[in-house]
Design a protein around this motif. Structure first.
Motif, short mmCIF file in Angstrom:
data_model
loop_
_atom_site.label_atom_id
_atom_site.label_comp_id
_atom_site.label_asym_id
_atom_site.label_seq_id
_atom_site.Cartn_x
_atom_site.Cartn_y
_atom_site.Cartn_z
N VAL A 337 0.95 -1.16 -0.20
CA VAL A 337 -0.07 0.28 -0.07
C VAL A 337 1.19 1.14 -0.01
O VAL A 337 0.56 2.03 -0.76
N GLU A 338 1.77 1.63 0.90
CA GLU A 338 2.98 2.49 1.07
C GLU A 338 3.35 3.02 -0.35
O GLU A 338 3.82 3.36 -1.15
N ASP A 339 4.13 1.87 -1.10
CA ASP A 339 4.89 1.41 -2.05
C ASP A 339 4.12 2.19 -3.59
O ASP A 339 4.50 3.41 -4.25
N SER A 340 2.66 1.69 -3.61
CA SER A 340 1.96 2.42 -4.60
C SER A 340 1.21 3.81 -4.56
O SER A 340 1.05 4.29 -5.06
N PHE A 341 1.52 4.13 -3.21
CA PHE A 341 0.67 5.94 -3.12
C PHE A 341 2.36 6.42 -3.02
O PHE A 341 2.12 7.81 -2.08
N GLY A 342 3.70 5.93 -3.06
CA GLY A 342 4.68 7.01 -2.87
C GLY A 342 5.49 7.16 -0.89
O GLY A 342 5.00 8.50 -1.06
N LEU A 343 3.69 6.32 -0.64
CA LEU A 343 4.86 6.66 1.33
C LEU A 343 6.19 6.38 1.74
O LEU A 343 5.99 5.00 1.89
N SER A 344 5.98 6.88 2.98
CA SER A 344 7.64 5.90 3.00
C SER A 344 7.69 4.73 4.80
O SER A 344 5.87 4.81 4.77
N PRO A 345 7.51 3.60 4.46
CA PRO A 345 7.26 2.35 4.77
C PRO A 345 7.16 2.69 6.24
O PRO A 345 8.68 2.66 7.09
N LEU A 346 6.02 2.30 7.12
CA LEU A 346 6.09 2.05 8.46
C LEU A 346 6.69 0.51 9.46
O LEU A 346 6.17 -0.41 9.02
N GLY A 347 7.53 0.56 10.49
CA GLY A 347 7.11 0.11 11.31
C GLY A 347 8.13 -1.61 10.48
O GLY A 347 9.44 -1.45 9.57
N TYR A 348 7.92 -2.73 10.97
CA TYR A 348 8.49 -3.73 10.24
C TYR A 348 8.32 -3.88 8.84
O TYR A 348 8.85 -4.55 7.93
N ALA A 349 7.52 -2.94 8.30
CA ALA A 349 7.23 -2.76 6.59
C ALA A 349 8.53 -2.44 6.17
O ALA A 349 8.60 -2.52 4.94
N GLN A 350 8.88 -1.44 6.18
CA GLN A 350 10.34 -0.76 6.73
C GLN A 350 11.90 -1.95 5.58
O GLN A 350 12.24 -2.40 4.68
N GLN A 351 11.14 -3.55 6.94
CA GLN A 351 12.36 -4.53 5.65
C GLN A 351 11.51 -5.91 5.42
O GLN A 351 11.55 -6.70 4.77
N ALA A 352 10.19 -5.32 4.80
CA ALA A 352 9.45 -6.18 3.70
C ALA A 352 9.17 -6.10 2.48
O ALA A 352 9.81 -5.31 2.31
N ARG A 353 9.04 -6.92 2.37
CA ARG A 353 8.68 -7.10 0.66
C ARG A 353 7.31 -7.11 -0.12
O ARG A 353 6.64 -7.43 0.66
N GLY A 354 7.36 -5.91 -1.00
CA GLY A 354 5.73 -5.26 -0.96
C GLY A 354 5.86 -5.74 -2.37
O GLY A 354 6.29 -6.60 -3.16
N PHE A 355 4.41 -6.13 -3.10
CA PHE A 355 4.27 -7.25 -3.83
C PHE A 355 4.78 -6.37 -4.99
O PHE A 355 4.79 -4.92 -5.48
N GLY A 356 5.58 -7.06 -6.40
CA GLY A 356 6.27 -7.24 -7.08
C GLY A 356 5.75 -7.19 -8.48
O GLY A 356 4.36 -7.50 -8.71
#
Length: 363
Positions: A337-356
């Motif tokens: 969700v954050e990648d989709s809208f150009g947002l900085s990743p929060l918490g453990y999303a910083q180290q997670a792989r988004g859907f590519g």
């Protein structure tokens, strides 16, 4: 809430040794997904992958008909037990606390004693201080829109009184809303803001909002009631409940979403489950390097995660009838969700792989 099975606890404790959560170093998104402009998330409850998507699934609409329309993420995992910390993970990247693992029977303030990387509030409690942000806060700050749609909530932004018992833990006839399945009311940044009354609303509002592209939020986070999300079986209203009830609910709401102008234009719908039943062999399993957090040694109480649930992704950008065995979890969904809208990743999303491109590259 699920009933944990003690089997495998010793092995899980052994696996816990080794420190804080360390998701893969390659978690940074290598390729951006397509221009998704409207994200819809539907969470169902307490079912493992085999029960939901296996050949004997009591949810044929989800496991067969919808599966043929989208991509099945066969290695998608919950991040915790019980319910509440999974919902919190999806919108904030925060790992569980002892009280959220217990589904916050008392709606208490989270008492924080600082933070540790990556952006984890250290302490215990339920309602995070205003310094802990959510994807809803991020979207609003960037001029984007969000709404939580909660079935049976009635009054917008409905939650228990602070530091009082949560009276929504059990369904009642005519009121099967559960606050613990509404993550937005566990953050002071939201409940202390006018946006909570405006944007944390009853599910009935979704039908109106879907009528035009401009009235559909960029992120729609949708929670059925305690019968329609497969949590209760039987239900307080006399229905059988379980996956059969969830399947009937999906027939109504998924068709409304996929018929909407916003979805057809640039939408993505993710249907998943908060956690697997811990009575299954992989019910407290994890993926993606998840490990102990600062507030709990075992995010899944009897293991490292919330178990293998699977997830289904529907989108004009996704190939119908496809499947994907890449490992993802709730932090990955937040990152997407954050990648989709150009947002900085929060918490453990910083180290997670988004859907590519593994998800979007074959449409």
């Amino acid at each position: 809430m699920v009933r944990p099975n003690l089997a495998g606890a010793v092995a899980a404790l052994t696996a816990a040794v080794g420190g804080a959560l360390a998701l893969p170093a390659d978690g940074a998104q290598a390729a951006r997904p397509p221009s998704v402009g409207h994200v819809f998330v539907i969470n169902l409850e307490n079912k493992g992958y085999e029960e939901t998507f296996g050949p004997s699934s009591p949810a044929p609409y989800l496991s067969r008909e919808l599966r043929a329309q989208g991509q099945l993420l066969s290695q998608y995992y919950g991040t915790a037990h019980n319910s509440l910390p999974n919902y919190i993970a999806q919108v904030s990247g925060q790992g569980p606390s002892k009280q959220t693992q217990g589904d916050c029977q008392v709606y208490s303030d989270f008492v924080a004693g600082g933070t540790v990387a990556p952006q984890q509030a250290v302490g215990d409690g339920c309602v995070y201080p205003s310094s802990v942000r959510t994807v809803a806060d991020q979207l609003q700050a960037k001029g984007r829109t969000w709404r939580g749609y909660m079935e049976d909530m009635g009054t917008p932004c409905r939650h228990p009184q602070l530091n009082a018992a949560d009276d929504t833990q059990k369904a009642r006839v005519g009121d099967q809303y559960a606050a613990r399945h509404n993550p937005f009311v566990y953050f002071h940044s939201i409940i202390d803001s006018p946006s909570c009354m405006a944007d944390d609303v009853d599910l009935k509002q979704l039908t109106t909002d879907l009528q035009t592209d401009s009235t559909t939020p960029n992120m729609s986070y949708i929670t059925p009631n305690l019968c329609n999300d497969a949590h209760d079986s039987p239900c307080v209203d006399g229905r059988t409940g379980g996956l059969a009830a969830a399947d009937e609910w999906l027939k109504v709401w998924v068709q409304r979403i996929t018929a909407s102008p916003a979805y057809k234009k640039d939408g993505m719908l993710v249907i998943t489950f908060d956690e697997a039943d811990t009575g299954t062999p992989d019910g407290a399993a994890a993926c993606c390097g998840e490990g102990p957090g600062p507030n709990t040694a075992l995010p899944g109480i009897y293991g490292m995660g919330g178990g293998r649930t699977g997830a289904l992704v529907l989108s004009p950008f996704v190939a119908p009838g496809s499947s994907n065995d890449t490992a993802y979890n709730h932090y990955s969904l937040l990152r997407t969700v954050e990648d989709s809208f150009g947002l900085s990743p929060l918490g453990y999303a910083q180290q997670a792989r988004g859907f590519g491109l593994d998800v979007f590259g074959t449409a």
